[in-house]
Motif scaffolding. Structure first.
Motif, PDB file in Angstrom:
ATOM      1  N   ALA A 205       0.917  -1.257  -0.009  1.00 17.16           N
ATOM      2  CA  ALA A 205      -0.028   0.088  -0.182  1.00 17.16           C
ATOM      3  C   ALA A 205       0.886   1.375  -0.011  1.00 17.16           C
ATOM      4  O   ALA A 205       0.093   2.256  -0.110  1.00 17.16           O
ATOM      5  N   ASP A 206       2.218   1.067   0.022  1.00 24.72           N
ATOM      6  CA  ASP A 206       2.974   2.197   0.214  1.00 24.72           C
ATOM      7  C   ASP A 206       3.649   2.437  -1.172  1.00 24.72           C
ATOM      8  O   ASP A 206       4.182   1.798  -1.715  1.00 24.72           O
ATOM      9  N   ASP A 207       3.354   3.524  -1.794  1.00 26.50           N
ATOM     10  CA  ASP A 207       4.086   3.892  -3.149  1.00 26.50           C
ATOM     11  C   ASP A 207       5.712   3.759  -3.116  1.00 26.50           C
ATOM     12  O   ASP A 207       6.122   3.197  -4.077  1.00 26.50           O
ATOM     13  N   LEU A 208       6.381   4.501  -2.097  1.00 27.42           N
ATOM     14  CA  LEU A 208       7.754   4.448  -2.251  1.00 27.42           C
ATOM     15  C   LEU A 208       8.286   3.088  -1.814  1.00 27.42           C
ATOM     16  O   LEU A 208       9.184   2.820  -2.566  1.00 27.42           O
ATOM     17  N   GLY A 209       7.822   2.318  -0.915  1.00 22.27           N
ATOM     18  CA  GLY A 209       8.296   1.236  -0.524  1.00 22.27           C
ATOM     19  C   GLY A 209       8.002   0.093  -1.978  1.00 22.27           C
ATOM     20  O   GLY A 209       8.905  -0.668  -2.184  1.00 22.27           O
TER      21      GLY A 209
END
Length: 341
Positions: A205-209
């Motif tokens: 759910a995390d864009d950067l991750g």
């Protein structure tokens, strides 16, 4: 108190020592307050800059102060220590924090969000559970060796411990103790798998991750920890600054115009540095399958440097690539761009 432009806080568990000064550096007030009193005090204080050491509870206090309209800054404790004058006490520490913050070249730590702190807690819990699981497995290996049973290295053999015990004649009480340890090992293993599953779900759910996962040999654990420690990366001017904050640059002891570079500085988050070095070692092990400019650079480095040196250099490169992905909102691409990050 309306004249105060800079307030230093020496954080504590129950009591907080405040040192306020005006724009010229003249002391305005000194106060010792409880947590509730401090929040009430800053709620009535005009907007100013509040500085603390980046230690336990600092990020929570920073978020509260920012919500009140103040500007909160965090300083690494190692940068405050040289400004402590005379004997050490809490008010002197608060004054030293103000003195350090007033330096134009001072480097600050970005306050973490609640999501970043929560993910950091997950990583620390997992690291502790892995340590306990390894300790339990080693203890079982040692106990069995006392009775002449030598098991292969690794954790996989623990899953077939029952069959191993059935092949040897051992005291019943000893077997009972081992079974208790094995149950504890199984519990720790289940908890680690549950945390891994939760970590993968949060990372999706995390864009950067998700973009950090495009880097070579970087898995969910390393990608999520990079996202926690780096954030948006705006607090670093360039990728080499982030690599230096992790401790992946040479430690320097130069004088008289003669440069003397030592081993890596080992500053910053030890766990993140270990993960990046492990990613680099995995990359070296699978180098024959790697392509692109980064792989060519690693091969040329291996021709003239030891593999341990190349692993640290590659970990430094991975940290710089991660910063570039965070700042430029891009994904890793195998090619010349990987080396310029």
């Amino acid at each position: 108190m309306s004249e105060s432009a800079l307030v230093g806080i020496d954080l504590g568990k129950h009591s907080f020592h405040l040192h306020g000064q005006d724009k010229s550096g003249r002391e305005v007030f000194r106060k010792k307050l409880s947590r509730a009193q401090m929040m009430q005090f800053f709620g009535n204080l005009p907007a100013c800059t509040v500085v603390m050491e980046a230690c336990a509870g600092a990020h929570f206090v920073s978020r509260k102060l920012i919500a009140m309209g103040h500007q909160a800054k965090l300083i690494s404790p190692q940068f405050v220590r040289p400004f402590v004058k005379g004997n050490k006490n809490d008010f002197v520490d608060a004054e030293a924090i103000c003195e350090a913050a007033s330096r134009p070249s001072m480097r600050f730590v970005s306050p973490k969000t609640e999501a970043q702190q929560t993910l950091s807690v997950l990583h620390r819990m997992r690291e502790s559970l892995v340590h306990d699981r390894t300790k339990t497995a080693n203890q079982m290996h040692a106990f069995l060796l006392e009775f002449g049973i030598s098991l292969p290295k690794g954790l996989a053999v623990m899953k077939r411990l029952a069959s191993v015990l059935a092949e040897h004649e051992l005291p019943a009480q000893f077997i009972s103790h081992l079974q208790r340890l094995h149950e504890h090992f199984a519990y720790l293993d289940e908890q680690i798998k549950a945390l891994d599953k939760e970590l993968v779900g949060q990372l999706a759910a995390d864009d950067l991750g998700s973009r950090l996962l495009s880097m070579p040999c970087v898995g969910p654990i390393t990608a999520s920890l990079l996202a926690v420690e780096m954030g948006d990366g705006q607090q670093f001017k360039r990728g080499r600054d982030f690599a230096a904050s992790v401790g992946l640059v040479p430690r320097q002891y130069s004088t008289g115009g003669r440069a003397n570079l030592l081993g890596i500085s080992k500053r910053g988050d030890k766990h993140l540095r270990q993960l990046l070095v492990q990613c680099a070692r995995v990359y070296l092990q699978r180098l024959e399958h790697q392509k692109g400019a980064l792989a060519d650079w690693v091969r040329s480095m291996l021709m003239r440097r030891h593999s341990n040196v190349v692993a640290c250099a590659l970990a430094n490169k991975l940290a710089r690539i991660a910063w570039a992905l965070a700042v430029h909102h891009t994904q890793y691409e195998t090619g010349s761009s990987a080396l310029s990050a």
